[in-house]
Design an enzyme around this catalytic site. Structure first.
Site, PDB file in Angstrom:
ATOM      1  CB  THR A 196     -53.217 -43.914   6.345  1.00 26.39           C
ATOM      2  OG1 THR A 196     -52.277 -43.191   5.580  1.00 26.39           O
ATOM      3  CG2 THR A 196     -53.550 -43.152   7.601  1.00 26.39           C
ATOM      4  NE  ARG A 239     -48.611 -35.911   0.342  1.00 28.50           N
ATOM      5  CZ  ARG A 239     -49.404 -36.790   0.947  1.00 28.50           C
ATOM      6  NH1 ARG A 239     -48.894 -37.598   1.846  1.00 28.50           N
ATOM      7  NH2 ARG A 239     -50.675 -36.869   0.653  1.00 28.50           N
ATOM      8  N   GLY A 280     -49.423 -35.001   4.235  1.00 26.96           N
ATOM      9  CA  GLY A 280     -50.823 -35.191   3.858  1.00 26.96           C
ATOM     10  C   GLY A 280     -51.778 -34.740   4.949  1.00 26.96           C
ATOM     11  CG  ASP A 281     -55.453 -36.877   5.168  1.00 31.42           C
ATOM     12  OD1 ASP A 281     -54.473 -37.460   4.648  1.00 31.42           O
ATOM     13  OD2 ASP A 281     -56.480 -37.470   5.529  1.00 31.42           O
ATOM     14  CB  THR A 310     -57.366 -43.947   5.275  1.00 29.33           C
ATOM     15  OG1 THR A 310     -56.428 -44.430   4.299  1.00 29.33           O
ATOM     16  CG2 THR A 310     -58.641 -44.753   5.163  1.00 29.33           C
ATOM     17  N   GLY A 311     -56.985 -41.850   2.771  1.00 29.43           N
ATOM     18  CA  GLY A 311     -57.278 -41.597   1.368  1.00 29.43           C
ATOM     19  C   GLY A 311     -56.292 -40.596   0.792  1.00 29.43           C
ATOM     20  N   GLY A 313     -54.647 -37.672   0.582  1.00 31.39           N
ATOM     21  CA  GLY A 313     -54.538 -36.626   1.595  1.00 31.39           C
ATOM     22  C   GLY A 313     -54.808 -35.204   1.122  1.00 31.39           C
TER      23      GLY A 313
HETATM   24  N1  ASP Z   1     -54.025 -39.885   3.785  1.00 35.02           N
HETATM   25  C1  ASP Z   1     -52.661 -40.325   3.702  1.00 35.02           C
HETATM   26  C2  ASP Z   1     -51.814 -39.249   3.086  1.00 35.02           C
HETATM   27  O1  ASP Z   1     -52.254 -38.615   2.149  1.00 35.02           O
HETATM   28  C3  ASP Z   1     -52.498 -41.558   2.869  1.00 35.02           C
HETATM   29  C4  ASP Z   1     -53.332 -42.717   3.300  1.00 35.02           C
HETATM   30  O2  ASP Z   1     -54.443 -42.546   3.794  1.00 35.02           O
HETATM   31  O3  ASP Z   1     -52.844 -43.846   3.107  1.00 35.02           O
HETATM   32  O4  ASP Z   1     -50.678 -39.089   3.485  1.00 35.02           O
END
Ligand code: ASP
Length: 312
Positions: free
Chosen positions: A178, A206, A208-209, A229-230, A232
């Site tokens: 991300t 789906r 994410g965050d 980022t992480g 989610g």
């Molecule tokens: N946070 C993002 C998600 O869960 C993924 C990412 O940070 O690469 O969609």
């Protein structure tokens, strides 16, 4: 004098020097630098923090290396569904979009939603209709194809699994590609923007965050701007970005203390791997992560500049 600054990320995860070639590292470095300088130039010319973060994220979305815009991962159905958000810390105005296809720059759409939709959060096919109406740039599916992401998807498409960016079903490695940016402009206004293709092989719509204001993105002049980022799901449960702001507002923590508390304690305690970048209204920035590495960069008017990938 008011310090202006920008920080960007291109994802966090198991990014090990031993797995990286010099040439690839150089390409990442160049990609981060281009986006950083593009955003910084906006600030240098007296532009707003919102324009700076949007500009930086557009550059990262256009770069096939990152899991956002052009380099987005494949869904279970072999498509690309992208999420993005932007927030202006001066007004608390925010725009977000989830599950959209064929939008060249989802952050541009999030910005349009903030400015012109009368809403904060739009999704799916109808959000695309709004994008068409507003003249947002579209691309056909081929534009989003990358062999690397395709191979990742092929490796797991017959399974029920899903993976964060580069990680394969049975791999120990996890990388989150991300992208995001935070900035403080010459007027002391902060802003944040985040954009992603989400998870490889994701299904059932789906999300994410990344497009969730308060989870993956938040900005408030009173406190700070944050882009995450992480993994989610865990960042949503932790309401990670807003929690940093809350710790500053209600506990009087500095940006650094608050970002450390959320990333290294709260997220770690629930298994939330990843990181975040932050900027406060004094022009301080942080880049903190609990994973092996995070593609990251910062630059400010004090003359400080960092472009880094690994822990130290
Ligand atoms: N946070 C993002 C998600 O869960 C993924 C990412 O940070 O690469 O969609």
């Amino acid at each position: 004098m008011q310090v202006f600054s920008i920080a960007i990320h291109g994802g966090a995860g198991t990014i090990l020097k031993s797995k990286m070639t010099e040439a690839l590292e150089e390409t990442y470095h160049k990609g981060l630098q281009e986006a950083l300088y593009a955003g910084y130039t906006v600030l240098q010319k007296g532009g707003s923090s919102v324009d700076a973060v949007k500009t930086a994220v557009i550059h990262l979305e256009d770069n096939i290396l990152f899991n956002a815009g052009r380099g987005s991962v494949f869904t279970y159905k072999g498509l690309h569904e992208m999420d993005a958000s932007v927030m202006d810390g001066k007004t608390l105005d925010a725009g977000a979009v989830a599950g959209v296809s064929n939008i060249r720059n989802p952050v541009e759409l999030a910005y349009e939603i903030m400015q012109h939709s009368g809403h904060v959060f739009l999704s799916g096919a109808d959000a695309k209709e709004f994008a068409l109406k507003r003249g947002i740039r579209m691309e056909n599916d081929d534009y989003f194809f990358s062999q690397y992401r395709y191979d990742q998807w092929v490796a797991m498409r017959d399974s029920d699994g899903y993976a964060l960016d580069h990680s394969l079903p049975d791999a120990k490695e996890k990388k989150f590609g991300t992208v995001g940016a935070v900035a403080c402009d010459a007027y002391g206004n902060v802003a944040a923007a985040t954009s992603t293709g989400g998870m490889t092989n994701k299904k059932y719509g789906r999300i994410g965050d990344t497009p969730l204001i308060g989870a993956g993105t938040y900005a408030n002049n009173k406190t700070c701007a944050v882009s995450c980022t992480g993994h989610g799901e865990l960042f949503i449960k932790a309401v990670a970005a807003y929690d940093v702001s809350c710790l500053m507002e209600y506990r009087g923590m500095s940006l650094e203390e608050a970002a450390e508390e959320v990333t290294m304690k709260k997220l770690v305690s629930i298994g939330g791997e990843g990181g975040m970048i932050g900027a406060d209204a004094q022009g301080n920035t942080v880049m903190v992560f609990n994973s092996e590495g995070m593609y990251r960069a910062m630059k400010n008017s004090r003359g400080e500049e960092v472009i880094a990938v690994y822990k130290d």
